[in-house]
Write a protein that holds these residues in place. Structure first.
Motif, mmCIF file in Angstrom:
data_model
loop_
_atom_site.group_PDB
_atom_site.id
_atom_site.type_symbol
_atom_site.label_atom_id
_atom_site.label_comp_id
_atom_site.label_asym_id
_atom_site.label_seq_id
_atom_site.Cartn_x
_atom_site.Cartn_y
_atom_site.Cartn_z
ATOM 1 N N ASP A 85 144.143 55.091 2.436
ATOM 2 C CA ASP A 85 142.744 55.200 2.855
ATOM 3 C C ASP A 85 142.170 53.812 3.117
ATOM 4 O O ASP A 85 141.927 53.054 2.183
ATOM 5 C CB ASP A 85 141.920 55.902 1.771
ATOM 6 N N PRO A 86 141.946 53.454 4.384
ATOM 7 C CA PRO A 86 141.309 52.165 4.677
ATOM 8 C C PRO A 86 139.834 52.156 4.315
ATOM 9 O O PRO A 86 139.211 51.096 4.263
ATOM 10 C CB PRO A 86 141.519 52.004 6.185
ATOM 11 N N ALA A 87 139.269 53.339 4.066
ATOM 12 C CA ALA A 87 137.872 53.491 3.628
ATOM 13 C C ALA A 87 136.874 52.765 4.522
ATOM 14 O O ALA A 87 136.071 51.951 4.049
ATOM 15 C CB ALA A 87 137.726 53.009 2.176
ATOM 16 N N PRO A 88 136.859 53.068 5.822
ATOM 17 C CA PRO A 88 135.903 52.421 6.735
ATOM 18 C C PRO A 88 134.552 53.130 6.701
ATOM 19 O O PRO A 88 134.149 53.791 7.665
ATOM 20 C CB PRO A 88 136.584 52.583 8.086
ATOM 21 N N VAL A 89 133.847 53.019 5.583
ATOM 22 C CA VAL A 89 132.598 53.765 5.409
ATOM 23 C C VAL A 89 131.449 52.807 5.121
ATOM 24 O O VAL A 89 131.655 51.692 4.636
ATOM 25 C CB VAL A 89 132.730 54.784 4.252
ATOM 26 N N PRO A 90 130.206 53.236 5.390
ATOM 27 C CA PRO A 90 129.048 52.406 5.067
ATOM 28 C C PRO A 90 128.963 52.131 3.567
ATOM 29 O O PRO A 90 129.473 52.904 2.748
ATOM 30 C CB PRO A 90 127.858 53.246 5.542
ATOM 31 N N GLU A 91 128.269 51.077 3.231
ATOM 32 C CA GLU A 91 128.159 50.667 1.836
ATOM 33 C C GLU A 91 127.543 51.751 0.968
ATOM 34 O O GLU A 91 127.987 51.979 -0.164
ATOM 35 C CB GLU A 91 127.325 49.383 1.746
ATOM 36 N N PRO A 162 139.578 57.807 -4.604
ATOM 37 C CA PRO A 162 141.034 57.855 -4.773
ATOM 38 C C PRO A 162 141.481 58.952 -5.732
ATOM 39 O O PRO A 162 142.520 59.586 -5.510
ATOM 40 C CB PRO A 162 141.366 56.455 -5.306
ATOM 41 N N ALA A 163 140.694 59.203 -6.798
ATOM 42 C CA ALA A 163 141.025 60.306 -7.708
ATOM 43 C C ALA A 163 140.965 61.638 -6.984
ATOM 44 O O ALA A 163 141.784 62.538 -7.212
ATOM 45 C CB ALA A 163 140.069 60.308 -8.898
#
Length: 214
Positions: A85-91, A162-163
């Motif tokens: 998961d590169p997690a390209p999400v807003p803060e 991640p969990a």
């Protein structure tokens, strides 16, 4: 009744899947392989074939795109999954969901157990249930044990998003879909979720659609 595919040795079936190269076909809800307990991995594929299969799963996950993929989702009933998961999400989303980048990982024979009593509920989707999302309450922290693709022991605590990923993918290996754990009234098409429920948390959806949260 046993299907012809079930009588073909696993290694041979995987070799057949890998013949064309590129992404593998993702099987969808209703396929019996998604409802069966996957067979523990114990060298059925051999190191070289396992490496090729894992790479094909990685390519398939990226192409979908998704952040996890279990072997049953490509028609192979083995206890193997991959996550990344590169997690390209807003803060604000990162903070609300605990979504942080995860490197590419291979999970072999994974088993999880809650680490604590806290549960978190968020919208979740699945490559094998295309077009829909639903709110699922899951343990906010889990201990995951198993091995990696080289047979090295894995014993790690995952928190936040991640969990959620490791629970979702490990569930696939037990014949469980996220819909089995979801709030039925939250079920939304991708379009409806994008139009109405794109907030970092599902509180507004819970009020409007009439379901509870932990």
């Amino acid at each position: 009744m046993e299907t012809p595919e079930a009588r073909v040795p696993l290694a041979e079936r995987v070799e057949q899947l890998l013949t064309d190269g590129g992404p593998l076909a993702v099987v969808t809800a209703g396929d019996p392989v998604l409802r069966a307990d996957a067979e523990p991995y114990d060298g059925q594929l051999g190191p070289a074939l396992l490496a090729r299969f894992v790479e094909a799963m990685r390519v398939t996950m990226h192409a979908a795109p998704g952040v996890g993929l279990a072997a049953p989702q490509v028609g192979v009933g083995l206890r193997i999954a991959v996550i990344e998961d590169p997690a390209p999400v807003p803060e604000e989303v990162r903070l609300a969901r605990g979504r942080v980048p995860q490197p590419f990982r291979v999970l072999v024979n994974p088993v999880y157990e809650p680490a604590g009593t806290v549960r978190a509920a968020f919208f979740e989707g699945c490559l094998s249930v295309p077009g829909y999302q639903a709110v699922v309450a899951r343990a906010a922290e889990v201990r995951l044990t198993g091995q990696d693709e080289h047979g090295r022991a894995l014993d790690e605590v995952f928190t936040g998003w991640p969990a959620r990923i490791v629970q979702h993918e490990t569930d696939h290996l037990d014949g469980t879909l996220y819909l089995d754990r979801a709030e039925p009234r939250s079920l939304s098409s991708h379009r409806a979720a994008l139009e109405h429920w794109s907030q970092p948390t599902p509180e507004r959806a819970a009020r409007a659609l009439g379901f509870g949260l932990p």
